[in-house]
Design an enzyme around this catalytic site. Structure first.
Site, PDB file in Angstrom:
ATOM      1  N   PHE A  85       0.793  -1.344  -0.175  1.00  0.00           N
ATOM      2  CA  PHE A  85       0.232   0.065  -0.038  1.00  0.00           C
ATOM      3  C   PHE A  85       0.778   1.485   0.172  1.00  0.00           C
ATOM      4  O   PHE A  85       1.732   1.062   0.146  1.00  0.00           O
ATOM      5  CB  PHE A  85      -1.112   0.023   1.543  1.00  0.00           C
ATOM      6  CG  PHE A  85      -2.201   0.741   1.118  1.00  0.00           C
ATOM      7  CD1 PHE A  85      -3.019   0.481  -0.022  1.00  0.00           C
ATOM      8  CD2 PHE A  85      -2.388   2.359   2.260  1.00  0.00           C
ATOM      9  CE1 PHE A  85      -3.625   1.121   0.291  1.00  0.00           C
ATOM     10  CE2 PHE A  85      -2.873   2.857   2.082  1.00  0.00           C
ATOM     11  CZ  PHE A  85      -4.440   2.855   1.020  1.00  0.00           C
ATOM     12  N   ARG A  87     -13.088   4.194 -11.516  1.00  0.00           N
ATOM     13  CA  ARG A  87     -11.784   4.601 -10.118  1.00  0.00           C
ATOM     14  C   ARG A  87     -11.309   5.521 -10.894  1.00  0.00           C
ATOM     15  O   ARG A  87     -10.834   6.565 -10.202  1.00  0.00           O
ATOM     16  CB  ARG A  87     -10.990   3.550 -10.398  1.00  0.00           C
ATOM     17  CG  ARG A  87     -10.016   3.529  -9.531  1.00  0.00           C
ATOM     18  CD  ARG A  87      -9.350   2.950  -8.816  1.00  0.00           C
ATOM     19  NE  ARG A  87      -8.184   2.779  -8.113  1.00  0.00           N
ATOM     20  CZ  ARG A  87      -6.919   3.144  -7.439  1.00  0.00           C
ATOM     21  NH1 ARG A  87      -6.580   3.228  -8.790  1.00  0.00           N
ATOM     22  NH2 ARG A  87      -6.113   3.209  -7.321  1.00  0.00           N
ATOM     23  N   ILE A 114      -5.169   7.329  -2.754  1.00  0.00           N
ATOM     24  CA  ILE A 114      -6.457   6.094  -2.493  1.00  0.00           C
ATOM     25  C   ILE A 114      -6.221   4.530  -2.928  1.00  0.00           C
ATOM     26  O   ILE A 114      -4.545   4.552  -3.403  1.00  0.00           O
ATOM     27  CB  ILE A 114      -7.380   6.318  -4.029  1.00  0.00           C
ATOM     28  CG1 ILE A 114      -8.585   5.329  -4.361  1.00  0.00           C
ATOM     29  CG2 ILE A 114      -6.084   6.716  -5.097  1.00  0.00           C
ATOM     30  CD1 ILE A 114      -9.675   5.640  -5.727  1.00  0.00           C
ATOM     31  N   SER A 115      -6.499   4.051  -1.779  1.00  0.00           N
ATOM     32  CA  SER A 115      -5.895   2.682  -1.944  1.00  0.00           C
ATOM     33  C   SER A 115      -5.726   1.924  -3.517  1.00  0.00           C
ATOM     34  O   SER A 115      -6.779   2.061  -4.408  1.00  0.00           O
ATOM     35  CB  SER A 115      -6.425   1.117  -0.857  1.00  0.00           C
ATOM     36  OG  SER A 115      -7.097   2.360   0.035  1.00  0.00           O
ATOM     37  N   GLN A 116      -4.935   0.805  -3.413  1.00  0.00           N
ATOM     38  CA  GLN A 116      -4.495   0.082  -5.122  1.00  0.00           C
ATOM     39  C   GLN A 116      -6.003  -0.726  -4.643  1.00  0.00           C
ATOM     40  O   GLN A 116      -6.090  -1.491  -4.098  1.00  0.00           O
ATOM     41  CB  GLN A 116      -3.271  -0.284  -5.044  1.00  0.00           C
ATOM     42  CG  GLN A 116      -3.260  -1.584  -4.049  1.00  0.00           C
ATOM     43  CD  GLN A 116      -1.457  -1.708  -3.639  1.00  0.00           C
ATOM     44  OE1 GLN A 116      -0.874  -1.835  -3.149  1.00  0.00           O
ATOM     45  NE2 GLN A 116      -1.118  -2.921  -5.066  1.00  0.00           N
TER      46      GLN A 116
END
Ligand code: SAH
Length: 238
Positions: free
Chosen positions: A2, A58, A84-86
């Site tokens: 992350f 996204r 923004i998280s992967q």
């Protein structure tokens, strides 16, 4: 796995619409195929999660300048030192949360709003809390514009939960704290699941899954993750 913190290109650019050279839908489907393979390698099948991620745009949750990377498996800056998280961590966490249509889900750390949108696309009633006013305001406007489902956003310290709307069948914390905030355990419904990254040092955590059964809690360690800090009364104080 992350992200850490990133430099911040202008956040305002995120909502602008611009002609894109590539078809976002095709890129998104390719991303979802990759995620399906990654989940399968871990022995996880999550068709509802993948179906939801195939619908949520996204590229609209990241700054315009970064849109070309929106469907790569990478975290991206969203301004204000947050990320923004992967996609693979969103897929895995959502699968581990096992949300079902109609469930009330509390999210701590609205950020870009992407995780909230994925949960709403799965038919959940989402209550999402963000502590940074600018991020809360920008994301609330984006979510209103996109009309992606039942998402209520609030600007407040999420480590205290949302007592007036409790209990929640699912709680997902998308920032890492030093411990599980006690108010969140109180606000978890009987039979509910809470997911949270916890670690004794900032930005290196273990993802914990807590289940509440007959008033008792069982905690499972799902492995190492790296999230931005959970800052608040029952989180890091800075
Ligand atoms: N779920 C987000 C990822 C967010 S990054 C997404 O899909 O984009 C983590 C977010 O948690 C940041 O926006 C940060 O400001 C927020 N945060 C950190 N501590 C918080 C707290 N105590 N309450 C609410 N939000 C918090």
């Amino acid at each position: 796995m992350f992200s850490g913190r990133h430099p911040e290109p202008g956040h305002a650019a995120r909502r602008a619409t611009g002609a894109s050279r590539v078809d976002p839908r095709r890129l998104r489907l390719r991303m979802v195929e990759g995620l399906a393979r990654q989940l399968a390698q871990r022995g996880v099948e999550a068709p509802a999660v993948l179906a939801a991620m195939a619908t949520v745009p996204r590229h609209l949750f990241v700054e315009e300048a970064l849109r070309a990377h929106a469907y790569e498996d990478t975290p991206l800056p969203i301004g204000f030192g947050q990320t923004i998280s992967q996609p693979s961590i969103v897929a895995l966490m959502t699968a581990m949360l096992a949300p079902e249509p109609g469930m009330r889900v509390l999210e701590i750390g609205t950020g870009s709003g992407y995780q909230a949108a994925v949960l709403a696309a799965m038919g959940c009633a989402v209550f999402s809390l963000e502590r940074m006013p600018e991020l809360h305001t920008a994301t609330r406007a984006l979510l209103q514009e996109l009309q992606l489902g039942a998402i209520r956003t609030y600007c407040r310290d999420g480590t205290r939960g949302l007592p007036l709307a409790a209990p929640f069948e699912r709680i997902i914390v998308t920032a890492g704290g030093p411990e599980i905030p006690a108010p969140l355990l109180d606000q978890l419904a009987e039979g509910g699941i809470l997911l949270i990254p916890v670690g004794s040092r900032p930005r290196t955590q273990r993802l914990l899954r807590v289940r509440k059964r007959q008033g008792r809690t069982d905690t499972e360690d799902l492995g190492p993750v790296i999230f931005v800090d959970l800052v608040g009364d029952h989180g890091w104080r800075h």
